[in-house]
Design a protein around this motif. Structure first.
Motif, mmCIF file in Angstrom:
data_model
loop_
_atom_site.group_PDB
_atom_site.id
_atom_site.type_symbol
_atom_site.label_atom_id
_atom_site.label_comp_id
_atom_site.label_asym_id
_atom_site.label_seq_id
_atom_site.Cartn_x
_atom_site.Cartn_y
_atom_site.Cartn_z
ATOM 1 N N MET A 129 0.798 -1.062 -0.012
ATOM 2 C CA MET A 129 -0.149 0.073 -0.024
ATOM 3 C C MET A 129 1.030 1.360 -0.097
ATOM 4 S SD MET A 129 -3.278 0.731 2.385
ATOM 5 C CE MET A 129 -2.475 -0.317 3.821
ATOM 6 N N SER A 130 0.680 2.329 -0.924
ATOM 7 C CA SER A 130 1.441 3.478 -0.753
ATOM 8 C C SER A 130 1.177 4.093 0.303
ATOM 9 C CB SER A 130 1.177 4.095 -2.084
ATOM 10 O OG SER A 130 -0.208 4.853 -1.919
ATOM 11 N N THR A 131 2.108 5.009 0.736
ATOM 12 C CA THR A 131 2.065 5.929 1.929
ATOM 13 C C THR A 131 0.939 6.980 1.793
ATOM 14 O OG1 THR A 131 3.630 7.308 0.906
ATOM 15 C CG2 THR A 131 4.414 5.815 2.596
ATOM 16 N N ARG A 132 0.887 7.295 0.593
ATOM 17 C CA ARG A 132 -0.265 8.325 0.155
ATOM 18 C C ARG A 132 -1.784 7.616 0.605
ATOM 19 N NH1 ARG A 132 -0.721 12.613 -3.347
ATOM 20 N NH2 ARG A 132 -2.906 12.763 -4.179
ATOM 21 N N VAL A 133 -2.192 6.376 0.280
ATOM 22 C CA VAL A 133 -3.370 5.866 0.565
ATOM 23 C C VAL A 133 -3.450 5.596 1.965
ATOM 24 C CG1 VAL A 133 -4.740 3.395 0.293
ATOM 25 C CG2 VAL A 133 -3.269 4.700 -1.748
ATOM 26 N N GLN A 134 -2.145 5.061 2.803
ATOM 27 C CA GLN A 134 -2.366 5.109 4.071
ATOM 28 C C GLN A 134 -2.541 6.415 4.751
ATOM 29 O OE1 GLN A 134 1.807 3.550 5.098
ATOM 30 N NE2 GLN A 134 1.219 1.613 5.431
ATOM 31 N N LYS A 135 -1.901 7.391 4.478
ATOM 32 C CA LYS A 135 -2.079 8.602 4.753
ATOM 33 C C LYS A 135 -3.627 9.172 4.926
ATOM 34 C CE LYS A 135 1.710 11.611 4.042
ATOM 35 N NZ LYS A 135 2.223 12.602 2.818
ATOM 36 N N TRP A 136 -4.368 8.611 3.706
ATOM 37 C CA TRP A 136 -5.742 8.989 3.798
ATOM 38 C C TRP A 136 -6.479 8.181 4.439
ATOM 39 C CZ3 TRP A 136 -8.222 13.274 2.322
ATOM 40 C CH2 TRP A 136 -7.440 13.957 1.711
ATOM 41 N N ILE A 137 -6.120 6.720 4.795
ATOM 42 C CA ILE A 137 -7.012 6.174 5.455
ATOM 43 C C ILE A 137 -6.846 6.301 7.018
ATOM 44 C CG2 ILE A 137 -7.029 3.586 6.503
ATOM 45 C CD1 ILE A 137 -6.339 2.652 3.660
ATOM 46 N N LEU A 138 -5.610 6.643 7.343
ATOM 47 C CA LEU A 138 -5.241 7.006 9.024
ATOM 48 C C LEU A 138 -5.843 8.627 9.089
ATOM 49 C CD1 LEU A 138 -1.473 6.262 9.274
ATOM 50 C CD2 LEU A 138 -3.445 5.300 10.433
ATOM 51 N N SER A 139 -6.097 9.181 8.280
ATOM 52 C CA SER A 139 -6.631 10.764 8.530
ATOM 53 C C SER A 139 -7.980 10.729 8.120
ATOM 54 C CB SER A 139 -5.985 11.604 7.842
ATOM 55 O OG SER A 139 -5.788 11.662 6.373
ATOM 56 N N GLY A 140 -8.424 9.786 7.757
ATOM 57 C CA GLY A 140 -10.080 9.765 7.079
ATOM 58 C C GLY A 140 -11.024 9.899 8.130
ATOM 59 N N PRO A 141 -11.062 9.145 9.306
ATOM 60 C CA PRO A 141 -12.026 9.041 10.504
ATOM 61 C C PRO A 141 -11.883 10.429 11.267
ATOM 62 C CG PRO A 141 -10.687 6.919 10.543
ATOM 63 C CD PRO A 141 -10.190 7.590 9.224
ATOM 64 N N PRO A 142 -10.805 10.903 11.790
ATOM 65 C CA PRO A 142 -10.880 12.280 12.297
ATOM 66 C C PRO A 142 -11.370 13.329 11.220
ATOM 67 C CG PRO A 142 -8.662 11.399 11.888
ATOM 68 C CD PRO A 142 -9.417 10.422 11.627
ATOM 69 N N LEU A 143 -10.979 13.224 9.978
ATOM 70 C CA LEU A 143 -11.448 14.260 8.834
ATOM 71 C C LEU A 143 -12.909 14.114 8.608
ATOM 72 C CD1 LEU A 143 -9.446 15.943 7.283
ATOM 73 C CD2 LEU A 143 -10.165 14.686 5.371
#
Lengths: 361, 293
Positions: free
Chosen positions: B1-15
């Protein structure tokens, strides 16, 4: 008169005697090193000289004045800390100017003095950098410049090169020697690195368990260690324990179990029947199928193992009696560079009768 | 998984959370501020039925009302003064405390921090009620206070329902929010820096002013923001501890929504309050930004 007098200084931490009745006298302009393994009390002694810790007994006198009730900020002694302790929120220039500002030095004097200090440590033009923008060696230089700028009577250095890589360490050692000569300020240097101590110092105090084991210049410390601890701690050393079999004039014979009779010349001490140790540096031992004619002591054995370090190779030879002897062979020696002994090879080891140094028990 | 996708998954819920519970309500409030108040509370319809007597559509009259009458801006100014005083008083109390905790032995630090947050274990309102008793006319504290001021020839005065009571309450409630970021900052300071400063000639005051204080500024800004912003909008403490003259902007917002039933005007006040809070949070973040990489 000595610049710094340490008189019977003792420091206890609970039951632990960190510094045990140490007396030293350090002269003006000297590069003095406190050398010892960790926990030997050298850092505690340094902190007491700086004023961060107070002796339980004894006295520290700087330039004829007792330091007992003088806090660190009022002592004319500066320290280069192991971590450098550069102020992270200040530029290089502000870091170096700090002691001058504390001493209420006129602002007009500060800028030129900082510039001069930076030139001294070859950091010209780095005024506006922050410590995190510097390399390890540059930080070390800033720490030295900061500690020296207000010309203290004494500079304490607490393992300042410990964090640097070997190559840089060597360069900084040379720079420190040059700098110390230039400024003429007395350096008291603390290290556990014996090579560093030998390279830098005018005199070395070897410390162990809170006591000074030996205080001498580097060649004396290396060639004539006073006891087993010093011999073992400074450099590589064969320590051959035995009993004195006979003695005549300055010559004696030492019976070493597992090795045999060893002839020693020029080492004082030891009457027949007394136990003692021959301290023998590996580089003074010869190895080969043939030995030089002047080897008074010769033993047959086999190569047990070796350690190749580029410039030299350290061979561990097991002699017929079972005793192991370390031998250092320069790889530059003619005809030897390509011809190593392999483990298991039968060889002779030998040394001159004046090669070792006898330590009576 | 690219770091870009990881970033979105991690910041998704708080966002998502902030979007639903912060951005959308603020949007609703912005729209509400431009509407008319309903006849019986709430909001008038956005689209009228064509009846000439009916009030509907968008208007700026709530904003006009806010800027026409000086009293509202004065109330803002007063709330601002209270919040500043609270922040300064919290800083003055919290700095020595945080420094003491940060310099105590490592073993006892956690316990001391626990004591700082201990009040959170009981309900906020109960703690404020406790202050009503402490500051009440018959309390030991009030009598001691008046005895002390009396010694200087001052008339005895009631503490409860006064601006002093409000300030005491505000400082009490917000103190942990100043202590925690300050402690977190001070605890990380390298003690060797103070040794070095002392070694190079700095006395105790110079060591504090030149080393400890400048290095603690990010903690000061974070604590100031955490205290100032809630103190600016608080209504419970002036309600309970303050007198008739202790109304702050938070009380007015609450009043507009619950008592006066003027939701558009309440929204205007809230928007101005939110804008002020964002401004101060931004300033704190700017001043407190890490200067070291």
């Amino acid at each position: 008169m000595a610049l710094l007098e340490i008189r019977n200084v003792t420091r206890r931490f609970g039951d632990f005697l960190a510094v045990d009745d140490v007396s030293l006298s350090i002269g003006t302009g000297e590069f003095f090193t406190l050398l010892g393994p960790s926990g030997c009390g050298k850092t505690t002694l340094l902190r007491m000289i700086a004023g961060f810790d107070a002796p339980d007994g004894g006295e520290i006198v700087l330039d004829g004045q007792s330091m007992t009730d003088v806090p660190p900020e009022a002592r004319n002694i500066h320290t280069v800390f192991q971590s450098y302790a550069l102020f992270p929120h200040m530029t290089v220039a502000d870091n170096i100017a700090f002691p001058l500002r504390m001493a209420k030095c006129p602002a007009a004097d500060i800028t030129p003095r900082v510039k001069e200090a930076l030139d001294d440590v070859s950091l010209a033009g780095m005024e506006k950098r922050f410590p995190h923008e510097l390399s390890g060696g540059q930080r070390q230089r800033v720490a030295v410049a900061r500690a020296l700028i207000s010309r203290p009577k004494l500079l304490l250095l607490d393992e300042p090169l410990a964090a640097l890589d070997a190559k840089l360490k060597e360069r900084m050692q040379l720079e420190l020697i040059t700098l110390q000569k230039e400024v003429g300020i007395t350096f008291v240097y603390v290290t556990h690195d014996q090579e560093e101590a030998l390279a830098l110092s005018h005199r070395i105090a070897v410390m162990n368990k809170g006591r000074v084991e030996q205080l001498d210049d580097p060649p004396t410390i290396y060639s004539f260690p006073k006891n087993r601890f010093v011999a073992d701690f400074i450099g590589e050393c064969n320590l051959l324990d035995g009993t004195v079999a006979s003695q005549a004039g300055d010559a004696m014979t030492l019976d070493v179990p597992g090795l045999g009779s060893v002839r020693i010349v020029g080492s004082p001490g030891g009457s027949p029947g007394a136990a003692g140790t021959l301290a023998l540096r590996p580089e003074k031992v010869s190895i080969g199928r043939e030995l030089p004619a002047d080897c008074a002591n010769r033993f047959h054995g086999r190569v047990f193992d070796y350690l190749y370090t580029g410039d030299v190779t350290l061979y561990i030879v097991e002699v017929e009696g079972g005793q192991r002897v370390e031998v250092m062979l320069p790889n530059s020696a003619v005809g030897r560079s390509s011809k190593f002994f392999e483990p298991g090879d039968g060889v002779q080891v030998g040394w001159r009768d004046d090669a070792g140094h006898f330590l009576p028990d | 998984m690219s770091t870009r996708v990881q970033k979105w998954i991690l910041s998704g819920p708080p966002l998502l959370y902030l979007l639903v519970f912060f951005a959308v309500p603020v949007g609703i409030m912005v729209v509400a501020s431009f509407r008319y108040a309903g006849e019986f509370g709430g909001l008038a319809p956005l689209f009228g039925t064509g009846d000439p007597d009916e009030v509907a559509g968008l208007t700026v009259e709530s904003y006009q009302r806010f800027f026409d009458d000086r009293i509202y801006l004065e109330l803002f100014a007063k709330s601002f003064v209270y919040a500043v005083l609270t922040t300064v008083a919290c800083l003055a109390c919290a700095y020595p405390l945080s420094l003491m905790i940060a310099r105590s032995p490592k073993k006892s630090r956690d316990l001391l921090v626990l004591l700082v947050i201990l009040p959170f274990w009981s309900n906020f309102l109960i703690r404020v009620y406790a202050w009503m008793i402490i500051l009440g006319p018959q309390s030991l504290f009030t009598r001691a206070f008046n005895g002390l001021t009396g010694a200087f020839g001052l008339e005895p005065m009631p503490l409860l329902f006064s601006p002093i009571a409000v300030l005491i309450g505000l400082v009490y409630v917000h103190l942990p929010f100043m202590v925690l970021p300050l402690y977190a900052n001070l605890e990380k300071h390298d003690p060797a820096l103070l040794d070095a400063a002392q070694d190079l000639g700095a006395n105790a005051w110079q060591r504090f002013w030149r080393i400890t204080f400048p290095l603690s500024l990010p903690g000061v800004y974070a604590g100031a923001a955490l205290v100032f912003i809630p103190a600016l909008g608080i209504f419970a403490i002036p309600d309970l501890l303050g007198g008739t003259d202790s109304m702050l902007i938070g009380n007015l917002v609450k009043q507009q929504f619950l008592d006066a039933r003027d939701w558009p005007f309440g929204s205007v006040l809230s928007i101005v309050l939110t804008a002020a809070a964002i401004l101060f949070a931004g300033l704190a973040a700017w001043f407190g930004r890490p200067k070291r990489a």
